[in-house]
Design an enzyme around this catalytic site. Sequence first.
Site, mmCIF file in Angstrom:
data_model
loop_
_atom_site.group_PDB
_atom_site.id
_atom_site.type_symbol
_atom_site.label_atom_id
_atom_site.label_comp_id
_atom_site.label_asym_id
_atom_site.label_seq_id
_atom_site.Cartn_x
_atom_site.Cartn_y
_atom_site.Cartn_z
ATOM 1 N N LYS A 190 0.835 -1.208 0.000
ATOM 2 C CA LYS A 190 0.000 0.000 0.000
ATOM 3 C C LYS A 190 0.863 1.247 0.000
ATOM 4 O O LYS A 190 1.832 1.341 0.749
ATOM 5 C CB LYS A 190 -0.934 -0.007 1.222
ATOM 6 C CG LYS A 190 -2.001 -1.080 1.110
ATOM 7 C CD LYS A 190 -3.048 -0.917 2.198
ATOM 8 C CE LYS A 190 -4.121 -1.997 2.090
ATOM 9 N NZ LYS A 190 -5.078 -1.942 3.198
ATOM 10 N N ARG A 234 -16.157 -6.625 6.301
ATOM 11 C CA ARG A 234 -17.213 -5.900 5.578
ATOM 12 C C ARG A 234 -17.902 -6.781 4.555
ATOM 13 O O ARG A 234 -19.118 -6.773 4.444
ATOM 14 C CB ARG A 234 -16.618 -4.669 4.852
ATOM 15 C CG ARG A 234 -16.222 -3.552 5.772
ATOM 16 C CD ARG A 234 -15.253 -2.608 5.106
ATOM 17 N NE ARG A 234 -13.987 -3.284 4.841
ATOM 18 C CZ ARG A 234 -12.888 -2.683 4.408
ATOM 19 N NH1 ARG A 234 -12.905 -1.394 4.167
ATOM 20 N NH2 ARG A 234 -11.788 -3.367 4.214
ATOM 21 N N SER A 283 -10.495 2.976 3.745
ATOM 22 C CA SER A 283 -9.459 4.016 3.778
ATOM 23 C C SER A 283 -9.035 4.446 2.382
ATOM 24 O O SER A 283 -8.700 5.614 2.170
ATOM 25 C CB SER A 283 -8.231 3.516 4.543
ATOM 26 O OG SER A 283 -8.544 3.281 5.885
HETATM 27 P P1 ADP Z 1 -5.061 -3.487 6.407
HETATM 28 O O1 ADP Z 1 -4.117 -2.704 5.576
HETATM 29 O O2 ADP Z 1 -4.400 -4.412 7.390
HETATM 30 O O3 ADP Z 1 -6.206 -4.148 5.668
HETATM 31 P P2 ADP Z 1 -6.905 -1.422 7.214
HETATM 32 O O4 ADP Z 1 -6.475 -0.170 7.874
HETATM 33 O O5 ADP Z 1 -7.411 -1.305 5.804
HETATM 34 O O6 ADP Z 1 -5.672 -2.386 7.343
HETATM 35 O O7 ADP Z 1 -7.994 -2.169 8.082
HETATM 36 C C1 ADP Z 1 -7.744 -2.644 9.368
HETATM 37 C C2 ADP Z 1 -8.887 -3.552 9.800
HETATM 38 O O8 ADP Z 1 -10.095 -2.811 9.850
HETATM 39 C C3 ADP Z 1 -9.170 -4.708 8.820
HETATM 40 O O9 ADP Z 1 -9.576 -5.838 9.566
HETATM 41 C C4 ADP Z 1 -10.316 -4.203 7.998
HETATM 42 O O10 ADP Z 1 -11.091 -5.257 7.469
HETATM 43 C C5 ADP Z 1 -11.088 -3.424 9.052
HETATM 44 N N1 ADP Z 1 -11.936 -2.388 8.470
HETATM 45 C C6 ADP Z 1 -11.589 -1.440 7.578
HETATM 46 N N2 ADP Z 1 -12.642 -0.667 7.257
HETATM 47 C C7 ADP Z 1 -13.700 -1.153 7.962
HETATM 48 C C8 ADP Z 1 -15.099 -0.831 8.051
HETATM 49 N N3 ADP Z 1 -15.610 0.170 7.341
HETATM 50 N N4 ADP Z 1 -15.875 -1.558 8.881
HETATM 51 C C9 ADP Z 1 -15.342 -2.586 9.588
HETATM 52 N N5 ADP Z 1 -14.057 -2.966 9.540
HETATM 53 C C10 ADP Z 1 -13.245 -2.265 8.739
#
Ligand code: ADP
Length: 154
Positions: A42, A91, A129
């Site tokens: 990323k 999700r 994100s």
């Molecule tokens: P990574 O790069 O490890 O995927 P993220 O910052 O994208 O990290 O996400 C961290 C955690 O939060 C992951 O388990 C992801 O599935 C969860 N997550 C991200 N967005 C949401 C959301 N809108 N609702 C619930 N869980 C979420």
Amino acid sequence: MEKIAIFPGSFDPFTVGHESIVNRAQVLFDKIYIAVGFNAQKDALFSLEDRKEFINQVFEGNPKIEVVHFEGLTIDFCKSMGAGYILRGLRTAADFEYERAIAQVNKAMYDGIETVFLLTMPEHTPVNSSIVRDIIRHGGDVSKFIPNKMKIKK
Ligand code: ADP
């Protein structure tokens, strides 16, 4: 024994979806470390320091929540923190497939860990994100998608 969880992620940036998972998990654990990690695949918009600072704004004054960062394998970090649980949010079916493999491999590598998944609240399903980063890059308003207490500077 104290129930310690690590909530690992890129959090670039932290969103209302992440906030909701942490808030709901507070009844399950004695301590939750929100662990900001590096994800080689990323391209980060915010620096590690900014990402940590944003999350600190949200949970300031909450003794159960601590914001930390880590490099390397999540299970190694869990061991170093004495954590028996990894917290993750789900999700979609795509999230499930991705998370399933990671959780099963983590368990195979370290039997002392359990990954606990919380399903997202329906209204947070589309929040991620990478979309928030795109909106920020193009000067849009992300206030609906980030925690109220979080002030993004960019
Ligand atoms: P990574 O790069 O490890 O995927 P993220 O910052 O994208 O990290 O996400 C961290 C955690 O939060 C992951 O388990 C992801 O599935 C969860 N997550 C991200 N967005 C949401 C959301 N809108 N609702 C619930 N869980 C979420």
